[in-house]
Design an enzyme around this catalytic site. Sequence first.
Site, PDB file in Angstrom:
ATOM      1  N   HIS A  82      -4.802  -2.884  -3.040  1.00 35.44           N
ATOM      2  CA  HIS A  82      -5.001  -2.718  -4.162  1.00 35.44           C
ATOM      3  C   HIS A  82      -3.724  -2.624  -5.125  1.00 35.44           C
ATOM      4  O   HIS A  82      -3.843  -2.725  -6.306  1.00 35.44           O
ATOM      5  CB  HIS A  82      -5.984  -1.517  -4.480  1.00 35.44           C
ATOM      6  CG  HIS A  82      -5.206  -0.368  -4.217  1.00 35.44           C
ATOM      7  ND1 HIS A  82      -5.657   0.465  -3.182  1.00 35.44           N
ATOM      8  CD2 HIS A  82      -4.735   0.667  -5.069  1.00 35.44           C
ATOM      9  CE1 HIS A  82      -4.864   1.627  -3.080  1.00 35.44           C
ATOM     10  NE2 HIS A  82      -4.248   1.808  -4.221  1.00 35.44           N
ATOM     11  N   ASP A 231       0.827   7.312  -4.187  1.00 32.72           N
ATOM     12  CA  ASP A 231       1.370   7.384  -2.891  1.00 32.72           C
ATOM     13  C   ASP A 231       0.604   6.165  -2.334  1.00 32.72           C
ATOM     14  O   ASP A 231       0.803   5.802  -1.021  1.00 32.72           O
ATOM     15  CB  ASP A 231       0.931   8.555  -2.025  1.00 32.72           C
ATOM     16  CG  ASP A 231       1.753   9.748  -2.538  1.00 32.72           C
ATOM     17  OD1 ASP A 231       2.842   9.853  -2.737  1.00 32.72           O
ATOM     18  OD2 ASP A 231       1.088  11.017  -2.406  1.00 32.72           O
ATOM     19  N   SER A 232      -0.255   5.500  -2.878  1.00 32.90           N
ATOM     20  CA  SER A 232      -0.991   4.290  -2.013  1.00 32.90           C
ATOM     21  C   SER A 232      -0.052   3.446  -1.513  1.00 32.90           C
ATOM     22  O   SER A 232       0.944   3.098  -1.898  1.00 32.90           O
ATOM     23  CB  SER A 232      -1.786   3.479  -3.425  1.00 32.90           C
ATOM     24  OG  SER A 232      -2.741   4.233  -3.911  1.00 32.90           O
TER      25      SER A 232
END
Length: 285
Positions: A82, A231-232
């Site tokens: 994503h 933080d993804s």
Amino acid sequence: MRRPIARAATTALGLFAAAAGPLATAAPAAADSVVVGGQPARIADAPWVVALSSRDRFGGTRGGQFCGGVVVAPTRVVTAAHCLGREILGGEPWEVPDFKVIAGRSALRGEGGKEIRVVGTWVNPAYDAATNDGDLAVLTLASALPQSYVIATAATGDGAETPGTPATVYGWGDTTGNGTYASSLRSAPVQVLSDAACERAYPGVFGTAYRAGTMLCAGDPQGGKDACQGDSGGPLVAGGRLIGLVSWGSGCGQAENPGVYTRVSALLPSTLRPVTPVSPSARGW
């Protein structure tokens, strides 16, 4: 329960909004603090943690950081699928002229380390933004990082995935939920949780359901320690091995809503392969 949403930046100005669906627009979760319950981390102790960067898109205040990534081979970085969505980047990856990874640097505006151009991307074709399933992508770098930057990855059935195993999550995420970010790398101690606990937390009644085949979750049974907004794609490490990538969650640091991670052992062996050029025409890069 709040809607489960992804943990990545969405605009150059650092303004964030909830997604229309669980991950349909890859919007970030509300945050309580950066890598909730964490502390400063030395990049020398975790050289495999990198920042995904575009100053053109996200500005130079924090080196253009918008997601995390993990070095799994000298020219390969894994991250969350994503993070490469149009809602994050404003277009396709090859349309971002300064898409780089920042490696070997804890302070995003500091000196040292390397900034390396991304020349190829591969997004897991099974990735489903509506269900968060298969949230993994591979970046190819223009030049190789040292072998010492590479972290080992968990294989299927790895004991590091056992519930109760101590783990650590790393990132440069939001410190307040209002676009206030840490300038240096942080980490937080968590523990791997059982699939049953994760299924209870995310049964799909109010949003995305937890799927044990491609996801795992980790947190603190008492709450207060978690990954968060921005933080993804960053690493969840246990036993010296990469077991997960920050993917999504409901809020941050809530005991009843642990962080959900891409299960690396289920996806990486089949996806770490030569990748196509970041641009279909391979021009302009």
